[in-house]
Motif scaffolding. Sequence first.
Motif, short mmCIF file in Angstrom:
data_model
loop_
_atom_site.label_atom_id
_atom_site.label_comp_id
_atom_site.label_asym_id
_atom_site.label_seq_id
_atom_site.Cartn_x
_atom_site.Cartn_y
_atom_site.Cartn_z
N ARG A 26 0.86 -1.18 0.00
CA ARG A 26 0.00 0.00 0.00
C ARG A 26 0.89 1.23 0.00
N GLY A 27 0.50 2.20 -0.84
CA GLY A 27 1.28 3.43 -0.94
C GLY A 27 0.43 4.63 -0.61
N SER A 28 1.04 5.60 0.03
CA SER A 28 0.29 6.80 0.39
C SER A 28 1.15 8.04 0.18
N SER A 29 0.46 9.13 -0.08
CA SER A 29 1.10 10.43 -0.25
C SER A 29 0.03 11.50 -0.09
N ASP A 30 0.44 12.67 0.34
CA ASP A 30 -0.51 13.78 0.44
C ASP A 30 -0.96 14.24 -0.93
N ALA A 31 -0.23 13.87 -1.97
CA ALA A 31 -0.58 14.27 -3.33
C ALA A 31 -1.63 13.35 -3.95
N PHE A 32 -1.82 12.14 -3.41
CA PHE A 32 -2.73 11.16 -4.02
C PHE A 32 -4.17 11.41 -3.59
N VAL A 33 -5.11 11.05 -4.48
CA VAL A 33 -6.53 11.13 -4.16
C VAL A 33 -6.86 10.09 -3.11
N THR A 34 -6.44 8.85 -3.34
CA THR A 34 -6.67 7.76 -2.39
C THR A 34 -5.38 6.96 -2.24
N GLU A 35 -5.42 6.03 -1.32
CA GLU A 35 -4.28 5.15 -1.10
C GLU A 35 -4.07 4.25 -2.32
N ALA A 36 -2.83 4.07 -2.72
CA ALA A 36 -2.50 3.21 -3.86
C ALA A 36 -2.35 1.77 -3.37
N ARG A 37 -3.03 0.85 -4.03
CA ARG A 37 -2.95 -0.57 -3.67
C ARG A 37 -2.18 -1.31 -4.75
N PHE A 38 -1.09 -1.89 -4.33
CA PHE A 38 -0.20 -2.59 -5.25
C PHE A 38 -0.65 -4.04 -5.43
N SER A 39 -0.39 -4.54 -6.63
CA SER A 39 -0.63 -5.95 -6.93
C SER A 39 0.55 -6.43 -7.77
N PRO A 40 0.70 -7.75 -7.92
CA PRO A 40 1.85 -8.25 -8.68
C PRO A 40 1.86 -7.71 -10.11
N ALA A 41 3.04 -7.32 -10.55
CA ALA A 41 3.23 -6.81 -11.91
C ALA A 41 3.34 -7.99 -12.87
N ALA A 42 3.34 -7.69 -14.15
CA ALA A 42 3.42 -8.73 -15.17
C ALA A 42 4.72 -9.53 -15.06
N ASP A 43 5.80 -8.84 -14.73
CA ASP A 43 7.06 -9.56 -14.53
C ASP A 43 7.20 -9.95 -13.06
N ARG A 44 7.91 -10.99 -12.80
CA ARG A 44 8.02 -11.52 -11.43
C ARG A 44 8.84 -10.61 -10.54
N GLY A 45 8.48 -10.58 -9.29
CA GLY A 45 9.26 -9.89 -8.28
C GLY A 45 8.93 -8.42 -8.11
N ALA A 46 8.01 -7.89 -8.83
CA ALA A 46 7.68 -6.48 -8.71
C ALA A 46 6.19 -6.32 -8.43
N LEU A 47 5.85 -5.20 -7.80
CA LEU A 47 4.47 -4.85 -7.53
C LEU A 47 4.17 -3.54 -8.26
N PHE A 48 2.93 -3.39 -8.73
CA PHE A 48 2.57 -2.25 -9.55
C PHE A 48 1.28 -1.63 -9.04
N ALA A 49 1.19 -0.30 -9.15
CA ALA A 49 -0.04 0.42 -8.80
C ALA A 49 -0.10 1.72 -9.59
N GLU A 50 -1.31 2.24 -9.73
CA GLU A 50 -1.51 3.55 -10.33
C GLU A 50 -2.13 4.45 -9.28
N ALA A 51 -1.73 5.71 -9.30
CA ALA A 51 -2.28 6.67 -8.36
C ALA A 51 -2.62 7.96 -9.11
N ARG A 52 -3.71 8.58 -8.72
CA ARG A 52 -4.12 9.84 -9.34
C ARG A 52 -3.75 10.99 -8.41
N ILE A 53 -3.20 12.05 -9.02
CA ILE A 53 -2.83 13.24 -8.26
C ILE A 53 -4.10 14.06 -7.99
N ARG A 54 -4.23 14.56 -6.78
CA ARG A 54 -5.40 15.38 -6.43
C ARG A 54 -5.48 16.59 -7.34
#
Length: 187
Positions: A67-95
């Motif tokens: 889980r990722g957070s920032s004062d710039a994000f609209v909501t908390e970013a939730r990561f899930s496994p990326a297409a390649d192994r060993g990495a997690l990916f998320a998208e976040a929208r700037i307020r």
Amino acid sequence: MRSIPLTFCAAAVAAATLVPASAALADSPAGHGDGRSRATLTITPASATPGAEVDLRVEGCKGKEARGSSDAFVTEARFSPAADRGALFAEARIRSDAEPGDYDVRVVCKDSAHTEVSGALTVVHRGRPMPVAPVRAGGGGTAVLADKAAQQDGPGTAHAVTGLALAAVAAVAVALRSVRRRRPASD
């Protein structure tokens, strides 16, 4: 003779100073991360405008969620496994009301160690050009003339007289040509 021992002492002091610093740099993880983990956070793009989306990628988390957070994000970013192994990916929208400046991004991995990694995001405002008048495009240098001509009320008396004169000349030319065709050729 005394310069040789002095040179060796200076070299030893320089080596003693540089070796611990290079060893410390070699132990630190690459990218944005803290010294406790080998996890790295990549934010793409590193600077964004309000309302834009950024991609977040974490490498080095042992778990499959974060889980990722920032004062710039609209909501908390939730990561899930990326297409390649060993990495997690998320998208976040700037307020949309985010002020320009640097914002910290903090990601906590959902693993046994609750690995934490942080990075920075820059929010920028890009002014949008707003038209203040109709666009004067096309025609090269005639745009100014076309604008002045459009502001007139229309054709005046001079234009009407010129048009009638040209029409009369055309009518006479057509009449003369038709008369020539009708005359029989003389032998």
